[in-house]
Scaffold this active site. Structure first.
Site, mmCIF file in Angstrom:
data_model
loop_
_atom_site.group_PDB
_atom_site.id
_atom_site.type_symbol
_atom_site.label_atom_id
_atom_site.label_comp_id
_atom_site.label_asym_id
_atom_site.label_seq_id
_atom_site.Cartn_x
_atom_site.Cartn_y
_atom_site.Cartn_z
ATOM 1 N N CYS A 138 0.491 -1.659 0.158
ATOM 2 C CA CYS A 138 -0.882 -1.370 0.581
ATOM 3 C C CYS A 138 -1.634 -0.840 -0.634
ATOM 4 O O CYS A 138 -1.060 -0.720 -1.721
ATOM 5 C CB CYS A 138 -0.926 -0.390 1.754
ATOM 6 S SG CYS A 138 -0.497 1.311 1.364
ATOM 7 N N GLY A 139 -2.878 -0.535 -0.476
ATOM 8 C CA GLY A 139 -3.710 -0.128 -1.599
ATOM 9 C C GLY A 139 -3.189 1.090 -2.342
ATOM 10 O O GLY A 139 -3.161 1.110 -3.564
#
Length: 91
Positions: A7-8
């Site tokens: 994820c980010g």
């Protein structure tokens, strides 16, 4: 087999996803481990598969990485179907 949940920031979303992927792998008797990681680090990390949201997976696609897009991170059914299709080659 090494799987990275991406994820980010490598914290919330990928952590929850990695827990659910590891649970699914165990239930499916697939010998693999999933770890969570942020997008920037994942770009330099070698793994057999990368799993995350379709938007994050688009940023990882380079022609060599095998990516698996997941829309619902907590859906055991979606995760198992995606793993079966990509790892086991089942439709």
């Amino acid at each position: 087999m090494k799987i990275l949940a991406v994820c980010g920031n490598g914290l919330g979303t990928s952590f929850i996803l990695s827990m659910n992927v590891n649970k699914a792998l165990k239930e499916m008797n697939i010998d693999a481990e999933c770890k969570n990681m942020d997008l920037a680090s994942a770009k330099t990390e070698v793994a057999d598969f990368y799993i995350g949201t379709p938007e994050i997976m688009e940023q990882l696609q380079d022609g060599n990485r095998k990516t698996i897009g997941i829309v619902n991170m907590v859906s055991a059914d979606e995760i198992q179907k995606a793993l079966a299709a990509n790892i086991l080659g089942e439709n």
